[in-house]
Design a protein around this motif. Sequence first.
Motif, PDB file in Angstrom:
ATOM      1  N   THR A   3       0.865  -1.184   0.000  1.00 20.86           N
ATOM      2  CA  THR A   3       0.000   0.000   0.000  1.00 20.86           C
ATOM      3  C   THR A   3       0.897   1.228   0.000  1.00 20.86           C
ATOM      4  N   TYR A   4       0.667   2.115  -0.963  1.00 24.78           N
ATOM      5  CA  TYR A   4       1.502   3.311  -1.079  1.00 24.78           C
ATOM      6  C   TYR A   4       0.622   4.556  -1.066  1.00 24.78           C
ATOM      7  N   TYR A   5       0.917   5.477  -0.129  1.00 26.16           N
ATOM      8  CA  TYR A   5       0.163   6.719   0.029  1.00 26.16           C
ATOM      9  C   TYR A   5       0.881   7.860  -0.684  1.00 26.16           C
ATOM     10  N   ARG A   6       0.125   8.674  -1.384  1.00 21.45           N
ATOM     11  CA  ARG A   6       0.719   9.751  -2.170  1.00 21.45           C
ATOM     12  C   ARG A   6       1.241  10.881  -1.288  1.00 21.45           C
ATOM     13  N   GLU A   7       0.491  11.289  -0.266  1.00 17.55           N
ATOM     14  CA  GLU A   7       0.869  12.403   0.594  1.00 17.55           C
ATOM     15  C   GLU A   7       1.394  11.928   1.945  1.00 17.55           C
ATOM     16  N   THR A   8       0.629  11.075   2.625  1.00 18.39           N
ATOM     17  CA  THR A   8       1.021  10.582   3.957  1.00 18.39           C
ATOM     18  C   THR A   8       1.907   9.362   3.769  1.00 18.39           C
ATOM     19  N   ILE A   9       3.128   9.607   3.277  1.00 21.88           N
ATOM     20  CA  ILE A   9       3.995   8.509   2.841  1.00 21.88           C
ATOM     21  C   ILE A   9       4.336   7.573   3.993  1.00 21.88           C
ATOM     22  N   GLY A  10       4.419   8.100   5.212  1.00 27.89           N
ATOM     23  CA  GLY A  10       4.772   7.270   6.353  1.00 27.89           C
ATOM     24  C   GLY A  10       3.815   6.124   6.606  1.00 27.89           C
ATOM     25  N   LEU A  11       2.572   6.237   6.147  1.00 23.77           N
ATOM     26  CA  LEU A  11       1.599   5.160   6.327  1.00 23.77           C
ATOM     27  C   LEU A  11       1.780   4.026   5.324  1.00 23.77           C
ATOM     28  N   SER A  12       2.578   4.235   4.300  1.00 29.76           N
ATOM     29  CA  SER A  12       2.798   3.184   3.303  1.00 29.76           C
ATOM     30  C   SER A  12       3.358   1.944   3.987  1.00 29.76           C
ATOM     31  N   ASN A  13       2.938   0.780   3.536  1.00 24.82           N
ATOM     32  CA  ASN A  13       3.335  -0.439   4.227  1.00 24.82           C
ATOM     33  C   ASN A  13       3.300  -1.636   3.296  1.00 24.82           C
ATOM     34  N   ILE A  14       3.978  -2.688   3.729  1.00 27.49           N
ATOM     35  CA  ILE A  14       3.906  -3.977   3.047  1.00 27.49           C
ATOM     36  C   ILE A  14       3.342  -5.001   4.020  1.00 27.49           C
ATOM     37  N   PHE A  15       2.596  -5.946   3.464  1.00 30.27           N
ATOM     38  CA  PHE A  15       1.891  -6.927   4.283  1.00 30.27           C
ATOM     39  C   PHE A  15       2.085  -8.297   3.667  1.00 30.27           C
ATOM     40  N   GLY A  16       2.387  -9.299   4.490  1.00 27.68           N
ATOM     41  CA  GLY A  16       2.541 -10.675   4.032  1.00 27.68           C
ATOM     42  C   GLY A  16       1.673 -11.618   4.830  1.00 27.68           C
ATOM     43  N   ARG A  17       1.219 -12.682   4.174  1.00 27.00           N
ATOM     44  CA  ARG A  17       0.301 -13.614   4.834  1.00 27.00           C
ATOM     45  C   ARG A  17       0.534 -15.033   4.320  1.00 27.00           C
ATOM     46  N   ILE A  18       0.537 -15.970   5.246  1.00 29.56           N
ATOM     47  CA  ILE A  18       0.546 -17.400   4.929  1.00 29.56           C
ATOM     48  C   ILE A  18      -0.696 -18.003   5.547  1.00 29.56           C
ATOM     49  N   ASN A  19      -1.471 -18.717   4.748  1.00 26.23           N
ATOM     50  CA  ASN A  19      -2.761 -19.218   5.210  1.00 26.23           C
ATOM     51  C   ASN A  19      -2.912 -20.694   4.814  1.00 26.23           C
ATOM     52  N   VAL A  20      -3.340 -21.499   5.774  1.00 21.37           N
ATOM     53  CA  VAL A  20      -3.574 -22.934   5.532  1.00 21.37           C
ATOM     54  C   VAL A  20      -4.985 -23.280   5.981  1.00 21.37           C
ATOM     55  N   THR A  21      -5.749 -23.918   5.091  1.00 22.92           N
ATOM     56  CA  THR A  21      -7.115 -24.349   5.397  1.00 22.92           C
ATOM     57  C   THR A  21      -7.244 -25.849   5.144  1.00 22.92           C
ATOM     58  N   TYR A  22      -7.862 -26.542   6.107  1.00 18.63           N
ATOM     59  CA  TYR A  22      -8.039 -27.998   6.004  1.00 18.63           C
ATOM     60  C   TYR A  22      -9.485 -28.344   6.306  1.00 18.63           C
ATOM     61  N   ILE A  23     -10.146 -29.019   5.363  1.00 22.80           N
ATOM     62  CA  ILE A  23     -11.535 -29.462   5.526  1.00 22.80           C
ATOM     63  C   ILE A  23     -11.548 -30.971   5.300  1.00 22.80           C
ATOM     64  N   PRO A  24     -11.364 -31.766   6.365  1.00 21.42           N
ATOM     65  CA  PRO A  24     -11.089 -33.196   6.192  1.00 21.42           C
ATOM     66  C   PRO A  24     -12.292 -34.062   5.815  1.00 21.42           C
ATOM     67  N   LEU A  25     -13.515 -33.628   6.132  1.00 21.65           N
ATOM     68  CA  LEU A  25     -14.672 -34.500   5.950  1.00 21.65           C
ATOM     69  C   LEU A  25     -15.285 -34.332   4.560  1.00 21.65           C
ATOM     70  N   SER A  26     -15.931 -35.375   4.117  1.00 22.98           N
ATOM     71  CA  SER A  26     -16.559 -35.378   2.790  1.00 22.98           C
ATOM     72  C   SER A  26     -17.743 -34.416   2.742  1.00 22.98           C
ATOM     73  N   GLU A  27     -18.012 -33.860   1.554  1.00 23.94           N
ATOM     74  CA  GLU A  27     -19.168 -32.992   1.374  1.00 23.94           C
ATOM     75  C   GLU A  27     -20.475 -33.738   1.616  1.00 23.94           C
ATOM     76  N   LYS A  28     -20.473 -35.063   1.467  1.00 22.11           N
ATOM     77  CA  LYS A  28     -21.678 -35.864   1.663  1.00 22.11           C
ATOM     78  C   LYS A  28     -21.962 -36.149   3.139  1.00 22.11           C
ATOM     79  N   SER A  29     -20.979 -35.908   4.000  1.00 24.06           N
ATOM     80  CA  SER A  29     -21.151 -36.178   5.423  1.00 24.06           C
ATOM     81  C   SER A  29     -22.049 -35.122   6.066  1.00 24.06           C
ATOM     82  N   ARG A  30     -22.872 -35.537   7.020  1.00 17.41           N
ATOM     83  CA  ARG A  30     -23.697 -34.577   7.762  1.00 17.41           C
ATOM     84  C   ARG A  30     -22.869 -33.778   8.748  1.00 17.41           C
ATOM     85  N   PHE A  31     -21.713 -34.324   9.103  1.00 17.44           N
ATOM     86  CA  PHE A  31     -20.779 -33.587   9.945  1.00 17.44           C
ATOM     87  C   PHE A  31     -19.826 -32.785   9.056  1.00 17.44           C
TER      88      PHE A  31
END
Length: 397
Positions: free
Chosen positions: A75-103
């Motif tokens: 994110t880069y700010y034109r006037e308030t340059i000090g607010l410019s920042n970089i952001f990183g994210r690592i995300n892991v999602t696990y859905i172990p059960l079958s779509e047919k399961s009621r659980f």
Amino acid sequence: MRYLASILPALLSIFVFFPLAVQARISFDFSASTKSSSNLLQDSSTTYDAFSITSATVEYIPLPSLKVSISGRQTYYRETIGLSNIFGRINVTYIPLSEKSRFSLYLNANINGRKYHNDFSGVDNNFGGAVLIAGYQLNPRLYIRGGISYRSTVYINTDSDYKRDLDFILGLNAILPGQTSFDFEAGFGRTNYSFKDANLTGDGWPLSRPDLPEPIPYDDMWIKDIPDTKDNLWLLYFSPRLSRSLGKKNGVSITYTAQNFQNYRGGFLWDISTGYLSPWATVWEGQSVLVNIKSFAIRRLIINTGYGYWNKQFLTTSNRYNEQGDDRTYWEVRTEDKHREDIVNRFFFSVQLPVKLNHEYLIEPVFNIEHSNNNSNKLLYDFNDYSITTGVSLRFK
């Protein structure tokens, strides 16, 4: 960011060593947008600025039940340059059960880091969290769920404590007659915080300054004499949502939310505010209503428009001020009018135009306009804001 960087090689190794032959899929997202705001800092300073946001995400699905993604945003700010920042994210999602399961079972873990320019390096932070949600389909029209989430935030350039948030949730989703659905969620959350006793009379009066009149201005020398108290703040909330189709190409939803502090004793936070970039800006009690209308009536266009109302009461915070002609800075805490209370009205309108170039590419231009009016009992937070956002995203599978 140091914490994020230390584990990044291990996460990247998943992409290299996990067998690609097991129906693995890789997709890429790229987006770029520009936003202009008539009140960037969300206060009475009415600071105008425009800024750009560029982001990219790599998503790897080695198994139908497992998804790993790495993303970055600048994110880069034109006037308030000090607010410019970089952001990183690592995300892991696990859905172990079958779509047919009621659980059903949903597990998610993420690690994030944000680094600002030197002017705002004091709010550089790492945060990470985990979510576990379990559900059960009672019948074709009724689904129930429950879960727990945890998040920890550390400001790496300050000596402040970690901010730790723990939430418990329960919810249900029901399909009602007349193309209507009802969703209800309730939760009980806890966050740790340090505060100073708001009772500044009697035993709370610093013995070294018995001459100060009321209302009581303290400079930071005297406020430091008041010891910190550490506690956990509990917040209870519930939120019903009603959604209904209006024909084949339109729909409307109405969401009501109420949240209340359960054990707040009125202590005040020192040297921190509920303003821009504050970790406490999202911690409030009160009520809100959000109405959203979505339309596909115009071919290829997705139109979202709506209105939101919030009535918020924040934690008590200290305020800086200077006496006229006095160079010293004081911290002011008064026995009356301690809480910041806001009433917010927001209108928004957005248009999306998703276009499939072929079976692998999707491009989507976006336009969004918002207007917010914030009416507060603190003049600093009495403001209006107009913002316009234009952007485009590209997805490759």
